[in-house]
Design a protein around this motif. Structure first.
Motif, PDB file in Angstrom:
ATOM      1  N   GLY A   1       0.809  -1.211   0.000  1.00  0.00           N
ATOM      2  CA  GLY A   1       0.000   0.000   0.000  1.00  0.00           C
ATOM      3  C   GLY A   1       0.840   1.258   0.000  1.00  0.00           C
ATOM      4  O   GLY A   1       0.542   2.236  -0.714  1.00  0.00           O
ATOM      5  N   VAL A   2       1.916   1.244   0.769  1.00  0.00           N
ATOM      6  CA  VAL A   2       2.803   2.415   0.809  1.00  0.00           C
ATOM      7  C   VAL A   2       3.463   2.647  -0.537  1.00  0.00           C
ATOM      8  O   VAL A   2       3.558   3.780  -1.033  1.00  0.00           O
ATOM      9  N   MET A   3       3.930   1.591  -1.148  1.00  0.00           N
ATOM     10  CA  MET A   3       4.617   1.724  -2.442  1.00  0.00           C
ATOM     11  C   MET A   3       3.655   2.235  -3.520  1.00  0.00           C
ATOM     12  O   MET A   3       4.035   3.055  -4.365  1.00  0.00           O
ATOM     13  N   SER A   4       2.412   1.739  -3.474  1.00  0.00           N
ATOM     14  CA  SER A   4       1.431   2.220  -4.445  1.00  0.00           C
ATOM     15  C   SER A   4       1.166   3.714  -4.253  1.00  0.00           C
ATOM     16  O   SER A   4       1.047   4.481  -5.224  1.00  0.00           O
ATOM     17  N   MET A   5       1.072   4.121  -2.981  1.00  0.00           N
ATOM     18  CA  MET A   5       0.843   5.535  -2.698  1.00  0.00           C
ATOM     19  C   MET A   5       2.021   6.391  -3.176  1.00  0.00           C
ATOM     20  O   MET A   5       1.840   7.467  -3.774  1.00  0.00           O
ATOM     21  N   ILE A   6       3.245   5.888  -2.966  1.00  0.00           N
ATOM     22  CA  ILE A   6       4.433   6.636  -3.412  1.00  0.00           C
ATOM     23  C   ILE A   6       4.448   6.743  -4.931  1.00  0.00           C
ATOM     24  O   ILE A   6       4.754   7.797  -5.516  1.00  0.00           O
ATOM     25  N   GLU A   7       4.118   5.654  -5.596  1.00  0.00           N
ATOM     26  CA  GLU A   7       4.089   5.679  -7.065  1.00  0.00           C
ATOM     27  C   GLU A   7       3.056   6.682  -7.569  1.00  0.00           C
ATOM     28  O   GLU A   7       3.276   7.390  -8.564  1.00  0.00           O
ATOM     29  N   GLN A   8       1.892   6.734  -6.873  1.00  0.00           N
ATOM     30  CA  GLN A   8       0.863   7.690  -7.274  1.00  0.00           C
ATOM     31  C   GLN A   8       1.337   9.135  -7.076  1.00  0.00           C
ATOM     32  O   GLN A   8       1.102  10.005  -7.908  1.00  0.00           O
ATOM     33  N   ILE A   9       2.004   9.377  -5.954  1.00  0.00           N
ATOM     34  CA  ILE A   9       2.530  10.727  -5.688  1.00  0.00           C
ATOM     35  C   ILE A   9       3.562  11.103  -6.742  1.00  0.00           C
ATOM     36  O   ILE A   9       3.602  12.238  -7.238  1.00  0.00           O
ATOM     37  N   ILE A  10       4.412  10.164  -7.111  1.00  0.00           N
ATOM     38  CA  ILE A  10       5.425  10.433  -8.151  1.00  0.00           C
ATOM     39  C   ILE A  10       4.733  10.778  -9.475  1.00  0.00           C
ATOM     40  O   ILE A  10       5.113  11.726 -10.182  1.00  0.00           O
ATOM     41  N   ALA A  11       3.671  10.004  -9.797  1.00  0.00           N
ATOM     42  CA  ALA A  11       2.940  10.264 -11.043  1.00  0.00           C
ATOM     43  C   ALA A  11       2.284  11.648 -11.001  1.00  0.00           C
ATOM     44  O   ALA A  11       2.307  12.404 -11.999  1.00  0.00           O
ATOM     45  N   ASP A  12       1.692  11.971  -9.830  1.00  0.00           N
ATOM     46  CA  ASP A  12       1.073  13.296  -9.697  1.00  0.00           C
ATOM     47  C   ASP A  12       2.112  14.403  -9.823  1.00  0.00           C
ATOM     48  O   ASP A  12       1.855  15.457 -10.438  1.00  0.00           O
ATOM     49  N   ALA A  13       3.294  14.204  -9.259  1.00  0.00           N
ATOM     50  CA  ALA A  13       4.353  15.210  -9.336  1.00  0.00           C
ATOM     51  C   ALA A  13       4.812  15.406 -10.781  1.00  0.00           C
ATOM     52  O   ALA A  13       5.049  16.532 -11.233  1.00  0.00           O
ATOM     53  N   LYS A  14       4.918  14.298 -11.511  1.00  0.00           N
ATOM     54  CA  LYS A  14       5.305  14.409 -12.919  1.00  0.00           C
ATOM     55  C   LYS A  14       4.229  15.148 -13.722  1.00  0.00           C
ATOM     56  O   LYS A  14       4.535  15.970 -14.599  1.00  0.00           O
ATOM     57  N   ALA A  15       2.954  14.822 -13.407  1.00  0.00           N
ATOM     58  CA  ALA A  15       1.859  15.506 -14.114  1.00  0.00           C
ATOM     59  C   ALA A  15       1.867  17.007 -13.795  1.00  0.00           C
ATOM     60  O   ALA A  15       1.684  17.854 -14.688  1.00  0.00           O
ATOM     61  N   MET A  16       2.085  17.324 -12.523  1.00  0.00           N
ATOM     62  CA  MET A  16       2.134  18.743 -12.139  1.00  0.00           C
ATOM     63  C   MET A  16       3.314  19.444 -12.806  1.00  0.00           C
ATOM     64  O   MET A  16       3.201  20.594 -13.244  1.00  0.00           O
ATOM     65  N   GLU A  17       4.434  18.760 -12.906  1.00  0.00           N
ATOM     66  CA  GLU A  17       5.596  19.348 -13.591  1.00  0.00           C
ATOM     67  C   GLU A  17       5.275  19.608 -15.060  1.00  0.00           C
ATOM     68  O   GLU A  17       5.585  20.665 -15.613  1.00  0.00           O
ATOM     69  N   GLY A  18       4.587  18.652 -15.696  1.00  0.00           N
ATOM     70  CA  GLY A  18       4.219  18.836 -17.098  1.00  0.00           C
ATOM     71  C   GLY A  18       3.256  19.998 -17.287  1.00  0.00           C
ATOM     72  O   GLY A  18       3.401  20.794 -18.232  1.00  0.00           O
ATOM     73  N   GLU A  19       2.275  20.090 -16.384  1.00  0.00           N
ATOM     74  CA  GLU A  19       1.330  21.202 -16.475  1.00  0.00           C
ATOM     75  C   GLU A  19       2.033  22.543 -16.268  1.00  0.00           C
ATOM     76  O   GLU A  19       1.733  23.530 -16.949  1.00  0.00           O
ATOM     77  N   ALA A  20       2.967  22.565 -15.326  1.00  0.00           N
ATOM     78  CA  ALA A  20       3.714  23.802 -15.071  1.00  0.00           C
ATOM     79  C   ALA A  20       4.538  24.196 -16.289  1.00  0.00           C
ATOM     80  O   ALA A  20       4.617  25.386 -16.657  1.00  0.00           O
ATOM     81  N   ILE A  21       5.132  23.230 -16.951  1.00  0.00           N
ATOM     82  CA  ILE A  21       5.945  23.520 -18.138  1.00  0.00           C
ATOM     83  C   ILE A  21       5.063  24.066 -19.262  1.00  0.00           C
ATOM     84  O   ILE A  21       5.409  25.050 -19.930  1.00  0.00           O
ATOM     85  N   ARG A  22       3.896  23.405 -19.473  1.00  0.00           N
ATOM     86  CA  ARG A  22       3.000  23.888 -20.525  1.00  0.00           C
ATOM     87  C   ARG A  22       2.478  25.287 -20.205  1.00  0.00           C
ATOM     88  O   ARG A  22       2.383  26.152 -21.097  1.00  0.00           O
ATOM     89  N   ALA A  23       2.145  25.513 -18.932  1.00  0.00           N
ATOM     90  CA  ALA A  23       1.666  26.852 -18.542  1.00  0.00           C
ATOM     91  C   ALA A  23       2.758  27.897 -18.728  1.00  0.00           C
ATOM     92  O   ALA A  23       2.494  29.026 -19.166  1.00  0.00           O
ATOM     93  N   GLU A  24       3.994  27.531 -18.427  1.00  0.00           N
ATOM     94  CA  GLU A  24       5.110  28.461 -18.610  1.00  0.00           C
ATOM     95  C   GLU A  24       5.315  28.788 -20.087  1.00  0.00           C
ATOM     96  O   GLU A  24       5.533  29.945 -20.469  1.00  0.00           O
ATOM     97  N   GLU A  25       5.214  27.758 -20.907  1.00  0.00           N
ATOM     98  CA  GLU A  25       5.374  27.981 -22.354  1.00  0.00           C
ATOM     99  C   GLU A  25       4.266  28.890 -22.881  1.00  0.00           C
ATOM    100  O   GLU A  25       4.515  29.806 -23.684  1.00  0.00           O
ATOM    101  N   ASP A  26       3.025  28.637 -22.438  1.00  0.00           N
ATOM    102  CA  ASP A  26       1.907  29.486 -22.874  1.00  0.00           C
ATOM    103  C   ASP A  26       2.090  30.929 -22.388  1.00  0.00           C
ATOM    104  O   ASP A  26       1.848  31.885 -23.141  1.00  0.00           O
ATOM    105  N   SER A  27       2.496  31.068 -21.124  1.00  0.00           N
ATOM    106  CA  SER A  27       2.693  32.416 -20.567  1.00  0.00           C
ATOM    107  C   SER A  27       3.813  33.147 -21.300  1.00  0.00           C
ATOM    108  O   SER A  27       3.700  34.343 -21.596  1.00  0.00           O
TER     109      SER A  27
END
Length: 268
Positions: free
Chosen positions: A212-238
């Motif tokens: 359960g802990v490992m699954s939660m960590i993997e999900q957090i990592i995935a969310d962090a990558k998604a947030m990084e991607g969104e931030a990059i796209r927002a920066e490019e648009d800005s």
């Protein structure tokens, strides 16, 4: 008028009488001339009246004729002078009217030019104010872009650091639990059934908890990558929006600056 008076007064038939009549006529002529001279304040007529009284009639007649001729010449000269004055007056009147019309035209033109200059001045002031406002907006946009970029850098750095730490933790967990984590995760999704668990139940719970802990960590990592991607796209648009704004604003400033130059030349 003087000639007519003399002609009526001194008719040549009078002078064909005898000397007594001529003497009486000279007296009358002298008196008439004296009165006429006093009435019109004429020294020449006064002198002539004196001559009429003393001189012979022929000399007087000649003097009268000479004076009448001179008066006629003076009258003709006066008429010419009067005509000249009338012509000059009419000419001056026409020139005055022409000058007045020119003055009115120039006054109207000056008023039009003053109105045009006022409009150009107001337009130039308005353009300068617009340019100043656009320059302020450019400065603010640059400051906002710089602030956004710093926030972007912070977000990306935080997300990447989060990913790095969680990936390291995930590797440690994977190294510790090995392949037991996968079946443990599957077992957690099932409800327990049947007889009591065997003697190895304690190890089973450890494996399930680790899954359960490992699954939660993997999900957090995935969310962090998604947030990084969104931030990059927002920066490019800005960044693109900022560059477009700067380009359009600079083009507008250049156009307004040229308009100011044209209006300034027209005003001059």
């Amino acid at each position: 008028d003087a000639h007519d008076l003399f002609t009526r007064t001194f008719n040549p038939a009078f002078f064909q009488r005898d000397s007594t009549v001529q003497s009486r006529q000279r007296q009358m002529a002298s008196q008439v001339l004296s009165e006429f001279a006093q009435k019109h304040n004429s020294p020449r007529l006064a002198t002539l009246a004196y001559k009429v009284k003393l001189d012979a009639f022929e000399r007087v007649k000649k003097a009268i004729d000479d004076m009448v001729a001179q008066l006629l010449q003076e009258k003709e000269a006066e008429i010419k002078h009067k005509d000249f004055c009338v012509d000059e007056f009419n000419t001056n009147q026409l020139q005055t009217e022409k000058k007045e019309r020119e003055k009115e035209d120039l006054t109207a033109k000056i008023e039009d030019l003053e109105g045009t200059i006022k409009e150009l001045t107001e337009a130039i002031d308005g353009l300068k104010a617009e340019i100043a406002e656009m320059q302020v907006q450019l400065k603010r946009a640059g400051e906002d872009r710089e602030k956004q970029n710093k926030e972007f850098q912070t977000t990306v750095t935080d997300q990447r650091e989060t990913q790095k730490l969680l990936e390291a933790a995930l590797r440690v967990l994977q190294d510790f639990y090995g392949d037991k984590a996968a079946p443990a995760t599957a077992l957690m999704q099932q409800e327990p059934a049947g007889p009591p668990p065997p003697a190895g139940f304690e190890e089973y719970q450890k494996n399930a908890s680790s899954g359960g802990v490992m699954s939660m960590i993997e999900q957090i990592i995935a969310d962090a990558k998604a947030m990084e991607g969104e931030a990059i796209r927002a920066e490019e648009d800005s960044q693109k929006a900022y560059e477009d704004f700067v380009k359009e604003t600079n083009a507008s400033i250049e156009a307004k600056s040229k308009d100011i130059v044209n209006k300034s030349e027209e005003k001059a």
